[in-house]
Motif scaffolding. Structure first.
Motif, PDB file in Angstrom:
ATOM      1  N   ALA A  14      -3.611   1.891 -13.143  1.00 31.22           N
ATOM      2  CA  ALA A  14      -2.171   2.066 -13.319  1.00 31.22           C
ATOM      3  C   ALA A  14      -1.408   0.814 -12.903  1.00 31.22           C
ATOM      4  CB  ALA A  14      -1.695   3.269 -12.507  1.00 31.22           C
ATOM      5  N   CYS A  15      -1.820   0.189 -11.807  1.00 33.01           N
ATOM      6  CA  CYS A  15      -1.159  -1.025 -11.313  1.00 33.01           C
ATOM      7  C   CYS A  15      -1.305  -2.166 -12.322  1.00 33.01           C
ATOM      8  CB  CYS A  15      -1.756  -1.422  -9.962  1.00 33.01           C
ATOM      9  SG  CYS A  15      -1.123  -2.957  -9.268  1.00 33.01           S
ATOM     10  N   GLN A  16      -2.514  -2.405 -12.790  1.00 31.71           N
ATOM     11  CA  GLN A  16      -2.762  -3.550 -13.657  1.00 31.71           C
ATOM     12  C   GLN A  16      -2.242  -3.324 -15.072  1.00 31.71           C
ATOM     13  OE1 GLN A  16      -6.396  -5.537 -11.083  1.00 31.71           O
ATOM     14  NE2 GLN A  16      -6.861  -4.900 -13.147  1.00 31.71           N
ATOM     15  N   ALA A  17      -2.044  -2.056 -15.455  1.00 32.50           N
ATOM     16  CA  ALA A  17      -1.403  -1.779 -16.744  1.00 32.50           C
ATOM     17  C   ALA A  17       0.044  -2.263 -16.766  1.00 32.50           C
ATOM     18  CB  ALA A  17      -1.449  -0.285 -17.037  1.00 32.50           C
TER      19      ALA A  17
ATOM     20  N   GLU B 197       0.821  -1.205   0.000  1.00 32.59           N
ATOM     21  CA  GLU B 197       0.000   0.000   0.000  1.00 32.59           C
ATOM     22  C   GLU B 197       0.858   1.258   0.000  1.00 32.59           C
ATOM     23  OE1 GLU B 197      -2.514  -0.316   3.431  1.00 32.59           O
ATOM     24  OE2 GLU B 197      -3.145  -2.355   2.917  1.00 32.59           O
ATOM     25  N   ARG B 198       2.100   1.148   0.478  1.00 32.33           N
ATOM     26  CA  ARG B 198       2.993   2.303   0.594  1.00 32.33           C
ATOM     27  C   ARG B 198       4.265   2.076  -0.218  1.00 32.33           C
ATOM     28  NH1 ARG B 198       1.474   0.915   5.767  1.00 32.33           N
ATOM     29  NH2 ARG B 198       3.587   0.432   6.472  1.00 32.33           N
ATOM     30  N   GLY B 199       4.086   1.523  -1.407  1.00 33.56           N
ATOM     31  CA  GLY B 199       5.225   1.254  -2.271  1.00 33.56           C
ATOM     32  C   GLY B 199       5.864  -0.083  -1.957  1.00 33.56           C
ATOM     33  N   ALA B 200       6.695  -0.577  -2.895  1.00 33.97           N
ATOM     34  CA  ALA B 200       7.349  -1.869  -2.691  1.00 33.97           C
ATOM     35  C   ALA B 200       8.299  -1.829  -1.492  1.00 33.97           C
ATOM     36  CB  ALA B 200       8.102  -2.272  -3.957  1.00 33.97           C
ATOM     37  N   GLY B 201       8.778  -0.632  -1.146  1.00 33.60           N
ATOM     38  CA  GLY B 201       9.647  -0.507   0.023  1.00 33.60           C
ATOM     39  C   GLY B 201       8.945  -0.763   1.339  1.00 33.60           C
ATOM     40  N   GLN B 202       7.625  -0.815   1.336  1.00 34.09           N
ATOM     41  CA  GLN B 202       6.878  -1.162   2.554  1.00 34.09           C
ATOM     42  C   GLN B 202       7.285  -2.548   3.043  1.00 34.09           C
ATOM     43  OE1 GLN B 202       2.588  -0.944   2.189  1.00 34.09           O
ATOM     44  NE2 GLN B 202       2.257  -2.145   4.050  1.00 34.09           N
ATOM     45  N   GLN B 203       7.601  -3.452   2.113  1.00 37.37           N
ATOM     46  CA  GLN B 203       7.962  -4.821   2.476  1.00 37.37           C
ATOM     47  C   GLN B 203       9.415  -5.156   2.182  1.00 37.37           C
ATOM     48  OE1 GLN B 203       6.097  -6.859   4.132  1.00 37.37           O
ATOM     49  NE2 GLN B 203       4.113  -5.836   3.953  1.00 37.37           N
ATOM     50  N   PHE B 204       9.967  -4.624   1.091  1.00 39.05           N
ATOM     51  CA  PHE B 204      11.225  -5.154   0.572  1.00 39.05           C
ATOM     52  C   PHE B 204      12.338  -4.108   0.621  1.00 39.05           C
ATOM     53  CE2 PHE B 204       7.769  -7.226  -2.000  1.00 39.05           C
ATOM     54  CZ  PHE B 204       7.728  -8.376  -1.228  1.00 39.05           C
ATOM     55  N   THR B 205      13.427  -4.445   1.306  1.00 40.91           N
ATOM     56  CA  THR B 205      14.555  -3.530   1.395  1.00 40.91           C
ATOM     57  C   THR B 205      15.205  -3.389   0.021  1.00 40.91           C
ATOM     58  OG1 THR B 205      16.014  -5.348   2.054  1.00 40.91           O
ATOM     59  CG2 THR B 205      15.021  -4.056   3.812  1.00 40.91           C
ATOM     60  N   GLY B 206      15.605  -2.166  -0.286  1.00 37.72           N
ATOM     61  CA  GLY B 206      16.174  -1.876  -1.589  1.00 37.72           C
ATOM     62  C   GLY B 206      15.165  -1.311  -2.559  1.00 37.72           C
TER      63      GLY B 206
ATOM     64  N   LEU C  98       4.975   2.890 -10.211  1.00 38.08           N
ATOM     65  CA  LEU C  98       6.289   2.592  -9.651  1.00 38.08           C
ATOM     66  C   LEU C  98       6.225   1.373  -8.743  1.00 38.08           C
ATOM     67  CD1 LEU C  98       9.250   3.174  -9.090  1.00 38.08           C
ATOM     68  CD2 LEU C  98       8.540   4.925  -7.429  1.00 38.08           C
ATOM     69  N   THR C  99       5.188   1.302  -7.914  1.00 38.71           N
ATOM     70  CA  THR C  99       5.019   0.144  -7.029  1.00 38.71           C
ATOM     71  C   THR C  99       4.927  -1.141  -7.833  1.00 38.71           C
ATOM     72  OG1 THR C  99       3.866   1.508  -5.380  1.00 38.71           O
ATOM     73  CG2 THR C  99       3.542  -0.876  -5.260  1.00 38.71           C
ATOM     74  N   ALA C 100       4.092  -1.136  -8.858  1.00 35.56           N
ATOM     75  CA  ALA C 100       3.887  -2.337  -9.666  1.00 35.56           C
ATOM     76  C   ALA C 100       5.145  -2.736 -10.426  1.00 35.56           C
ATOM     77  CB  ALA C 100       2.728  -2.116 -10.634  1.00 35.56           C
ATOM     78  N   ARG C 101       5.863  -1.761 -10.951  1.00 37.50           N
ATOM     79  CA  ARG C 101       7.081  -2.077 -11.701  1.00 37.50           C
ATOM     80  C   ARG C 101       8.139  -2.703 -10.803  1.00 37.50           C
ATOM     81  NH1 ARG C 101       7.722   3.402 -15.447  1.00 37.50           N
ATOM     82  NH2 ARG C 101       5.759   3.119 -16.591  1.00 37.50           N
ATOM     83  N   GLU C 102       8.311  -2.139  -9.619  1.00 33.74           N
ATOM     84  CA  GLU C 102       9.288  -2.726  -8.703  1.00 33.74           C
ATOM     85  C   GLU C 102       8.859  -4.117  -8.270  1.00 33.74           C
ATOM     86  OE1 GLU C 102      12.139   0.087  -6.510  1.00 33.74           O
ATOM     87  OE2 GLU C 102      10.168   0.455  -5.651  1.00 33.74           O
ATOM     88  N   ALA C 103       7.561  -4.282  -8.012  1.00 31.00           N
ATOM     89  CA  ALA C 103       7.061  -5.601  -7.629  1.00 31.00           C
ATOM     90  C   ALA C 103       7.302  -6.609  -8.748  1.00 31.00           C
ATOM     91  CB  ALA C 103       5.578  -5.519  -7.297  1.00 31.00           C
ATOM     92  N   ARG C 104       6.960  -6.231  -9.969  1.00 33.81           N
ATOM     93  CA  ARG C 104       7.065  -7.159 -11.093  1.00 33.81           C
ATOM     94  C   ARG C 104       8.500  -7.611 -11.323  1.00 33.81           C
ATOM     95  NH1 ARG C 104       6.065  -3.924 -15.185  1.00 33.81           N
ATOM     96  NH2 ARG C 104       8.288  -3.912 -15.706  1.00 33.81           N
ATOM     97  N   THR C 105       9.458  -6.693 -11.212  1.00 37.83           N
ATOM     98  CA  THR C 105      10.852  -7.077 -11.441  1.00 37.83           C
ATOM     99  C   THR C 105      11.353  -8.048 -10.372  1.00 37.83           C
ATOM    100  OG1 THR C 105      11.712  -5.161 -10.240  1.00 37.83           O
ATOM    101  CG2 THR C 105      11.384  -4.910 -12.608  1.00 37.83           C
TER     102      THR C 105
END
Length: 485
Positions: free
Chosen positions: A155-158, A70-79, A104-111
């Motif tokens: 935006a996320c699902q795109a 909910e607060r970006g991929a950094g909410q869970q994952f360091t880096g 940005l959240t989705a792109r970081e998650a996907r990678t």
């Protein structure tokens, strides 16, 4: 191997060092049972990438791999980039910033191989006497929340990552203290349709891939008093038939267990699937839950055709999700933009803040977290050239020397617990009074929703940084350092 196992999504947690070593063993055992996915809590970005690649390769079915982002991929994952909470983005009122945060959240998650973001929260902030949804909520106006939620989802699902609207049919009115029982929302049917359900309709219109059920009961919508995750009236009649939603319905199994007589996990799983849920998050005993589901199928407590529909829905969305790749991989400029966004939402609620001297004393009012939890705040001040001295009480100094009070109220206070809020207010008042007696000028940095400003004396300058996440700690420190004396 049972196909019902594919409806289970197992929760995995990284260790304190961000490693997934123990989680890997748990994941491989779950894959052997045929589970349909995992929800990850924590982990180093590179470790997560390696982990998701391995489990996808070892599974006989494409996996859903989710995380609360909910607060970006950094909410869970360091880096990864930490971002402001949804409430702060709504406060900012910038639709393009909201869309870009979601992308940005989705792109970081996907990678990293994470293909399912368990966001956004679309519950409304509706009642003063209800549990505060707090910084997770996009606000109180149903139309505005619906519009922003649709923007986030689109935006996320795109980017090829599933979104998840939660918590159907809305937790904004749910009372905080239910004595261990499912809370009961007493709003009438017309009020629910005119307000609470509006953002969910917008999410459906936006094509949201998944929807998470609430743990509350809604007697105006289902007179049986069943919690939403166990309610056929809510899930099959209202959501599926009236609202014409045909994607994944998700239940959080540990929450379902608390609403099941005897706390039987297998029974909770059966009841949730029978009511209309498709996917069950965070089972504790995977073999036992699978056995309970198989018995329920054999006894016709679960309808075989409806169970097959759930299996097909999960597979459809696991296949739909984009595979991990470097296409449109986030760049250094994306990370810099995320930090700038955090800076934009930090704001002065009231008062005129004193300029910081080279030596800064910081006093924490918190809920007992480890000292390392505040490293983001302290390290950023030090990087800006300040000498930082954490203190337990204000020390006498030159008249007017500022004291930074870093206020981390804790979950109970943020979620509307009156006793916790009173305790926080008492502690802050004592600190500010002690500072005045020592000749100090306090400024409070609030790492929570601005609604908790009432916990701080009116005469004290107050800075709002929304959450205690590292990204927001750094943003608050940058705001203060920019006012160096």
């Amino acid at each position: 191997m049972s196909t019902t196992a594919e409806l289970l999504v197992v929760a995995l947690r990284a260790d304190a060092g961000g490693r997934l070593t123990a989680a890997r063993e748990q994941a491989l055992a779950a894959i052997a049972h045929g589970v349909g996915g995992f929800v990850l809590f924590g982990g180093d970005q590179d470790a997560v990438r390696a982990f998701t690649k391995e489990v996808q390769q070892r599974s006989r079915t494409p996996l859903l791999i989710g995380a609360d982002l909910e607060r970006g991929a950094g909410q869970q994952f360091t880096g990864a980039a930490g971002l402001p909470p949804l409430a702060a983005l709504a406060w900012l009122g910038d639709a393009e910033a909201l869309r870009r945060a979601s992308r940005l959240t989705a792109r970081e998650a996907r990678t990293m191989g994470v293909n399912w973001d368990l966001a956004p929260v679309v519950d409304l902030e509706l009642a003063d006497d209800a549990a505060v949804v707090g910084t997770r909520s996009l606000g109180a106006d149903p139309a505005v929340v619906g519009r922003m939620a649709a923007e986030w989802i689109t935006a996320c699902q795109a980017e090829g990552v599933l979104a998840c609207a939660k918590h159907f049919p809305g937790l904004g009115r749910a009372p905080l203290d239910a004595d261990g029982q499912a809370p009961v929302v007493r709003a009438d049917r017309d009020a629910m349709h005119a307000t609470d359900l509006v953002p969910f309709r917008a999410a459906i219109d936006a094509g949201v891939a998944s929807m998470m059920t609430a743990h509350a009961a809604y007697p105006a919508l289902d007179p049986s008093g069943m919690p939403a995750m166990f309610s056929r009236e809510l899930l099959q009649w209202l959501l599926r038939q009236q609202m014409r939603y045909d994607n994944l319905v998700v239940a959080h199994l540990p929450t379902a267990v608390r609403g099941t007589p005897g706390g039987d996990e297998g029974e909770a799983a059966v009841r949730a699937l029978a009511a209309g849920c498709d996917v069950l998050l965070a089972p504790n005993d995977v073999p036992a839950v699978i056995a309970a589901l198989e018995r329920a199928l054999a006894e016709r407590r679960l309808d075989p055709e409806r169970t097959r529909q759930s299996v097909r829905r999960r597979l459809k969305w696991a296949q739909w999700a984009a595979p991990p790749n470097d296409w449109r991989r986030p760049t250094a400029s994306d990370a810099a933009w995320g930090a700038q966004l955090c800076d934009r939402v930090v704001h002065l609620v009231r008062g005129a803040p004193p300029a910081l001297p080279q030596v800064v004393e910081v006093l924490y009012v918190d809920c007992g977290a480890e000292a390392s939890a505040y490293d983001g705040f302290v390290d950023t001040l030090r990087t800006a050239g300040h000498e930082v001295r954490p203190v337990d009480e204000p020390s006498p100094a030159d008249a007017g020397a500022p004291l930074v009070v870093a206020l981390f109220p804790g979950d109970d206070a943020e979620h509307g617990d009156a006793d916790a809020q009173a305790d926080v207010a008492s502690r802050v008042a004592a600190v500010c009074a002690s500072a005045s007696q020592a000749g100090r000028l306090p400024i409070v940095a609030l790492f929570a929703h601005p609604s908790l400003a009432s916990a701080v004396p009116d005469e004290v300058p107050l800075l709002c940084a929304w959450t205690g996440d590292v990204a927001m700690q750094r943003a608050a420190a940058r705001w203060l350092a920019a006012r160096r004396g």
